[in-house]
Every structure is written in C-alpha cells, then in structure tokens.
Write a protein that holds these residues in place. Structure first.
Motif, mmCIF file in Angstrom:
data_model
loop_
_atom_site.group_PDB
_atom_site.id
_atom_site.type_symbol
_atom_site.label_atom_id
_atom_site.label_comp_id
_atom_site.label_asym_id
_atom_site.label_seq_id
_atom_site.Cartn_x
_atom_site.Cartn_y
_atom_site.Cartn_z
ATOM 1 N N THR A 101 0.862 -1.169 0.000
ATOM 2 C CA THR A 101 0.000 0.000 0.000
ATOM 3 C C THR A 101 0.900 1.221 0.000
ATOM 4 O OG1 THR A 101 -1.664 -1.194 1.265
ATOM 5 C CG2 THR A 101 -1.828 1.204 1.243
ATOM 6 N N LEU A 102 0.583 2.194 -0.854
ATOM 7 C CA LEU A 102 1.392 3.393 -0.893
ATOM 8 C C LEU A 102 0.508 4.622 -0.965
ATOM 9 C CD1 LEU A 102 2.022 4.630 -4.189
ATOM 10 C CD2 LEU A 102 2.152 2.142 -4.227
ATOM 11 N N THR A 103 1.095 5.747 -0.678
ATOM 12 C CA THR A 103 0.372 7.006 -0.684
ATOM 13 C C THR A 103 1.052 7.958 -1.651
ATOM 14 O OG1 THR A 103 -0.172 6.668 1.641
ATOM 15 C CG2 THR A 103 -0.448 8.901 0.766
ATOM 16 N N ILE A 104 0.248 8.568 -2.539
ATOM 17 C CA ILE A 104 0.756 9.580 -3.460
ATOM 18 C C ILE A 104 -0.188 10.775 -3.430
ATOM 19 C CG2 ILE A 104 1.904 7.923 -4.985
ATOM 20 C CD1 ILE A 104 -0.443 8.236 -6.935
ATOM 21 N N PRO A 105 0.273 11.950 -3.838
ATOM 22 C CA PRO A 105 -0.613 13.117 -3.862
ATOM 23 C C PRO A 105 -1.752 12.908 -4.863
ATOM 24 C CG PRO A 105 1.685 13.758 -4.168
ATOM 25 C CD PRO A 105 1.633 12.270 -4.219
ATOM 26 N N LYS A 106 -2.914 13.435 -4.547
ATOM 27 C CA LYS A 106 -4.106 13.283 -5.391
ATOM 28 C C LYS A 106 -3.839 13.774 -6.819
ATOM 29 C CE LYS A 106 -8.504 12.516 -6.222
ATOM 30 N NZ LYS A 106 -8.991 11.184 -6.421
ATOM 31 N N TRP A 107 -3.150 14.931 -6.963
ATOM 32 C CA TRP A 107 -2.905 15.479 -8.302
ATOM 33 C C TRP A 107 -2.091 14.513 -9.151
ATOM 34 C CZ3 TRP A 107 2.048 16.096 -9.968
ATOM 35 C CH2 TRP A 107 3.055 16.177 -8.995
ATOM 36 N N LEU A 108 -1.142 13.783 -8.513
ATOM 37 C CA LEU A 108 -0.320 12.823 -9.236
ATOM 38 C C LEU A 108 -1.156 11.612 -9.652
ATOM 39 C CD1 LEU A 108 2.539 12.289 -10.228
ATOM 40 C CD2 LEU A 108 3.057 11.300 -7.994
ATOM 41 N N ASP A 109 -2.066 11.190 -8.783
ATOM 42 C CA ASP A 109 -2.974 10.095 -9.105
ATOM 43 C C ASP A 109 -3.848 10.459 -10.310
ATOM 44 O OD1 ASP A 109 -4.386 7.565 -8.640
ATOM 45 O OD2 ASP A 109 -6.035 8.856 -7.964
#
Length: 134
Positions: A101-109
C-alpha cells in the motif's frame, strides 16, 4: 556506507568425488554442505545451498573468506569458487508478488490515471533503478 545489491560474491567450496558422485562443503560456512550426481549438478546445488545458508544462517551478511590450505585436500577433492548473485537468488527463491500500500498526492494520481500508467510496473521500475544505484 551503501553496498551494491548487484555485486556477486564468490566462496571457496571443496568438491569431493565419491561413489560416482560429488559432495560439497564450504569449510568457512559450518553446516553448509550438499551433493550432486554430476559435477555440474553438484555446482548448481552448491550455489543454492550457499544462498540458503547466507539467507537463513547469516541474514544476508557476507562473511569474508580466506584461503583454504590446498595441502589438506586428497586426490579426489578440489577447490571450486562458487558464485552467489543475490539478485538472481532472490528472484528464483522469492518470485511471488506481494501487495504494498502506498500514498501519493491526489494530483499525481489524477495525472497518472489519465495517462493509463500502470502503477505496479512503474513502482517496480523505480525500485530496480534505485537498487541499481545503491
């Protein structure tokens, strides 16, 4: 200090010919022994035994090696340097996928999804690149 995971290690093994086959020991790695019906099979088994030993007994810490006294060998024995390639060993012995599980900024998603980027493949590529740089 970072060490390269791409490095190969070589350990001296003593190959003993006996009863039409071979048994192999690593004198500096107590309990690391194997066998094979042919020299080639014994070498392959020695490489695998070396990997298992380094993983389970040493936690992938690589002990230094010293020279083996050739005078102690009998006429049915020889010293062979056995190669250990950590990346190849891990690929062979641990080839199943694991979920992360990873977390990325919404804009990058949003941007990556719009371009149909495969997140798993991109992460794998980035990890391999970072590992190669170590």
């Amino acid at each position: 200090m970072r060490r390269s995971l791409m490095k190969k290690y070589f350990y001296p093994a003593v190959f003993h010919e006996e009863d039409g086959g071979y048994w192999v020991e690593f004198p500096e790695l107590p309990g690391c022994v194997t066998q094979g019906d042919t020299f080639e099979e014994a070498y392959e088994m020695a490489a695998e035994a070396l990997g298992l030993y380094l993983e389970t007994e040493n936690g992938f810490k690589y002990p230094d090696t010293s020279k083996i006294n050739m005078a102690e060998l009998d006429k049915n024995s020889c010293i062979v340097m056995v190669e250990f390639d950590e990346i190849e060993y891990l690929k062979k012995m641990n080839d199943r996928s694991v979920k992360k599980t990873l977390t990325i900024p919404k804009w990058l998603d949003i941007l990556a999804t719009r371009k149909n980027i495969n997140f798993s493949q991109t992460l794998q590529n980035a990890l391999m690149e970072n590992i190669a740089d170590m």
